[in-house]
Design a protein around this motif. Structure first.
Motif, PDB file in Angstrom:
ATOM      1  N   ASN A 188       0.844  -1.201   0.000  1.00  0.00           N
ATOM      2  CA  ASN A 188       0.000   0.000   0.000  1.00  0.00           C
ATOM      3  C   ASN A 188       0.878   1.251   0.000  1.00  0.00           C
ATOM      4  OD1 ASN A 188      -1.030   2.333   1.690  1.00  0.00           O
ATOM      5  ND2 ASN A 188      -2.980   1.269   1.358  1.00  0.00           N
ATOM      6  N   GLN A 189       1.854   1.281   0.892  1.00  0.00           N
ATOM      7  CA  GLN A 189       2.727   2.451   1.007  1.00  0.00           C
ATOM      8  C   GLN A 189       3.642   2.591  -0.215  1.00  0.00           C
ATOM      9  OE1 GLN A 189       4.546   1.646   4.830  1.00  0.00           O
ATOM     10  NE2 GLN A 189       3.042   2.925   5.912  1.00  0.00           N
ATOM     11  N   ALA A 190       4.088   1.450  -0.741  1.00  0.00           N
ATOM     12  CA  ALA A 190       4.936   1.493  -1.931  1.00  0.00           C
ATOM     13  C   ALA A 190       4.161   2.099  -3.094  1.00  0.00           C
ATOM     14  CB  ALA A 190       5.419   0.087  -2.282  1.00  0.00           C
ATOM     15  N   THR A 191       2.897   1.706  -3.220  1.00  0.00           N
ATOM     16  CA  THR A 191       2.064   2.247  -4.296  1.00  0.00           C
ATOM     17  C   THR A 191       1.862   3.746  -4.106  1.00  0.00           C
ATOM     18  OG1 THR A 191       0.941   0.099  -4.441  1.00  0.00           O
ATOM     19  CG2 THR A 191      -0.122   1.963  -5.539  1.00  0.00           C
ATOM     20  N   GLN A 192       1.616   4.144  -2.864  1.00  0.00           N
ATOM     21  CA  GLN A 192       1.476   5.583  -2.578  1.00  0.00           C
ATOM     22  C   GLN A 192       2.740   6.337  -2.935  1.00  0.00           C
ATOM     23  OE1 GLN A 192      -0.188   7.002   1.217  1.00  0.00           O
ATOM     24  NE2 GLN A 192      -0.951   4.922   1.528  1.00  0.00           N
ATOM     25  N   SER A 193       3.896   5.755  -2.561  1.00  0.00           N
ATOM     26  CA  SER A 193       5.178   6.430  -2.848  1.00  0.00           C
ATOM     27  C   SER A 193       5.353   6.588  -4.353  1.00  0.00           C
ATOM     28  CB  SER A 193       6.348   5.665  -2.234  1.00  0.00           C
ATOM     29  OG  SER A 193       6.669   4.506  -2.986  1.00  0.00           O
ATOM     30  N   LEU A 194       4.835   5.611  -5.098  1.00  0.00           N
ATOM     31  CA  LEU A 194       4.929   5.636  -6.557  1.00  0.00           C
ATOM     32  C   LEU A 194       3.986   6.679  -7.148  1.00  0.00           C
ATOM     33  CD1 LEU A 194       6.148   4.017  -9.013  1.00  0.00           C
ATOM     34  CD2 LEU A 194       4.030   2.696  -8.981  1.00  0.00           C
ATOM     35  N   LEU A 195       2.755   6.685  -6.667  1.00  0.00           N
ATOM     36  CA  LEU A 195       1.736   7.574  -7.235  1.00  0.00           C
ATOM     37  C   LEU A 195       2.010   9.032  -6.902  1.00  0.00           C
ATOM     38  CD1 LEU A 195      -1.523   5.510  -6.474  1.00  0.00           C
ATOM     39  CD2 LEU A 195      -0.215   5.589  -8.607  1.00  0.00           C
ATOM     40  N   ASP A 196       2.563   9.255  -5.707  1.00  0.00           N
ATOM     41  CA  ASP A 196       2.748  10.634  -5.252  1.00  0.00           C
ATOM     42  C   ASP A 196       4.207  11.072  -5.297  1.00  0.00           C
ATOM     43  OD1 ASP A 196       0.070  10.429  -4.745  1.00  0.00           O
ATOM     44  OD2 ASP A 196       0.330  10.001  -2.609  1.00  0.00           O
ATOM     45  N   ALA A 197       5.093  10.233  -5.842  1.00  0.00           N
ATOM     46  CA  ALA A 197       6.532  10.518  -5.812  1.00  0.00           C
ATOM     47  C   ALA A 197       6.928  10.967  -4.401  1.00  0.00           C
ATOM     48  CB  ALA A 197       6.910  11.567  -6.859  1.00  0.00           C
ATOM     49  N   ASP A 198       6.551  10.147  -3.426  1.00  0.00           N
ATOM     50  CA  ASP A 198       6.742  10.477  -2.010  1.00  0.00           C
ATOM     51  C   ASP A 198       7.979   9.732  -1.486  1.00  0.00           C
ATOM     52  OD1 ASP A 198       6.629  10.569   0.786  1.00  0.00           O
ATOM     53  OD2 ASP A 198       4.440  10.541   0.828  1.00  0.00           O
ATOM     54  N   LEU A 199       9.085  10.470  -1.378  1.00  0.00           N
ATOM     55  CA  LEU A 199      10.355   9.849  -0.991  1.00  0.00           C
ATOM     56  C   LEU A 199      10.312   9.271   0.426  1.00  0.00           C
ATOM     57  CD1 LEU A 199      13.333   9.287  -1.775  1.00  0.00           C
ATOM     58  CD2 LEU A 199      13.907  11.518  -0.809  1.00  0.00           C
ATOM     59  N   GLY A 200       9.711  10.029   1.347  1.00  0.00           N
ATOM     60  CA  GLY A 200       9.631   9.573   2.736  1.00  0.00           C
ATOM     61  C   GLY A 200       8.904   8.243   2.837  1.00  0.00           C
ATOM     62  N   MET A 201       7.812   8.147   2.094  1.00  0.00           N
ATOM     63  CA  MET A 201       7.024   6.913   2.097  1.00  0.00           C
ATOM     64  C   MET A 201       7.827   5.749   1.526  1.00  0.00           C
ATOM     65  SD  MET A 201       3.961   6.040   3.068  1.00  0.00           S
ATOM     66  CE  MET A 201       2.557   7.136   2.801  1.00  0.00           C
ATOM     67  N   ALA A 202       8.562   6.042   0.450  1.00  0.00           N
ATOM     68  CA  ALA A 202       9.407   5.000  -0.160  1.00  0.00           C
ATOM     69  C   ALA A 202      10.444   4.504   0.848  1.00  0.00           C
ATOM     70  CB  ALA A 202      10.101   5.541  -1.413  1.00  0.00           C
TER      71      ALA A 202
END
Lengths: 234, 234
Positions: B28-42
């Motif tokens: 779930n978080q990996a997908t979010q990091s991908l969709l939002d280009a969210d480095l912290g989440m990645a």
């Protein structure tokens, strides 16, 4: 009974080694089918994977029987439990050879890879064949001296994998998107193939040393080999 | 002793289920990091994979102990041997979530996927989360009614995977080779993630029915579920 049990365990190990040989042939033929756009060869790889799957199923059944019939502990238990996972890795390596062959078949009669990358894929094919052969030797002998070359082959495979990325992403790439994707996926299949050989090595170190699998440091194990000695099938 | 043994086996199963929950959060978080280009989440996904690996190592050790301490046969033996392989699949699903997160990190601060594919990857992320959740339910309950939806999610994932190939290979693709490769690899990670859930289902059917793992026909098993019944943890 105990002796016969030990013999049966060795017999399953032999079948595991035989699986690595079949997979070695598969990846060799898959690479040839790729390099020569050879449809017949690709079909052979795809067809022969059934034999690997059947042997894998047989190996698994026999590990289950050996686990059920006696009360394995220590090295024997690790041999059974790890062997059960190694067969999964070898079977998966066979699948990856099939992926390569299917890619060759998909683009037939065109070659799946540009002429100038034939050399790199020939190298990857050679490395894949060498690494699965070394994995087989390691499974059979448990001589941890073999682990070093598995790691070397894997390093070289990773290097070629990265090199291919650089090539398809360079401004000089003029083969288009489809060829770039084919090269990327093919390269990943070879890279994963080599990864499985490293995993197998880690499992053999676990069997030999008794160290928990997750704690095995393959690089460190290699540097400590003279201390461990080559305890073939101890 | 026997009861306590059975309880310990259930406790390891609980940990296996817990692993699927951690992996669900990761994908779930990996997908979010991908969709939002969210480095912290990645980074969170990459960091938290250590916890999954540790839990996996613990689960493996406990399966080894349970196999060593008693003499498991029949369902218990299949539970241990298959559980030992299921933990490998779940751990690998965690790795695939990490691959997605690393891809997001690699392209940061740019997004790794073109705007118009966000919807497809959001769907793939949702499917991945759903399929690992169903796999967890199946491991816990052994209710084979759950297998049907695992297969449905996997079919849908395969459909999206093929769709993405069509998109990146269409003449309308104007994002270049790098984006095409990123999309291809990401798509493959999600597709493999779902494959592992199908493999887990096959292993649970093997545990419940006693059929040899290689002979398990997942599709057929689903159509026969009313006959098998939901034998939760029998």
């Amino acid at each position: 009974m105990r002796d016969s049990y030990h013999e049966q365990l060795l017999a399953v190990t032999d079948d595991l080694v035989h699986m690595t040989k079949l997979v070695g042939t598969s990846i060799n033929q898959a690479t040839q089918s790729l390099l020569d756009a050879d449809l017949g060869m690709a079909e052979t790889v795809i067809k022969n994977d059934e034999l690997i799957d059947e042997l894998s199923a047989e190996v698994d059944e026999r590990y289950m029987e050996l686990a059920a019939r006696q009360h394995p502990v220590a090295t024997e238990l690790r041999t059974i439990m790890s062997g059960f996972r190694i067969s999964m890795s070898v079977e998966r390596m066979g699948d990856l050879a099939v992926h390569v062959a299917k890619q060759a078949r998909l683009r037939y009669p065109r070659p799946s890879i540009p002429q100038e990358l034939r050399g790199t894929f020939a190298q990857m094919g050679g490395l894949a064949e060498a690494i699965v052969s070394q994995a087989g030797t390691l499974i059979a002998s448990r001589d941890l001296h073999t682990v070093g070359s598995v790691l070397d082959y894997d390093d070289e495979m990773d290097r070629l994998h990265r090199q291919l990325f650089t090539i398809v992403l360079s401004p000089n790439w003029h083969h288009g998107v489809e060829a770039a994707i084919d090269v990327t996926l093919l390269s990943r299949y070879y890279e994963r193939f080599a990864d499985h050989a490293v995993t197998i090595s880690k499992r053999i170190i676990h069997i030999v040393t008794g160290e928990p699998y997750a704690a095995v440091d393959v690089e460190a194990a290699v540097s400590e080999v003279p201390m461990l000695g080559g305890t073939a099938r101890s």
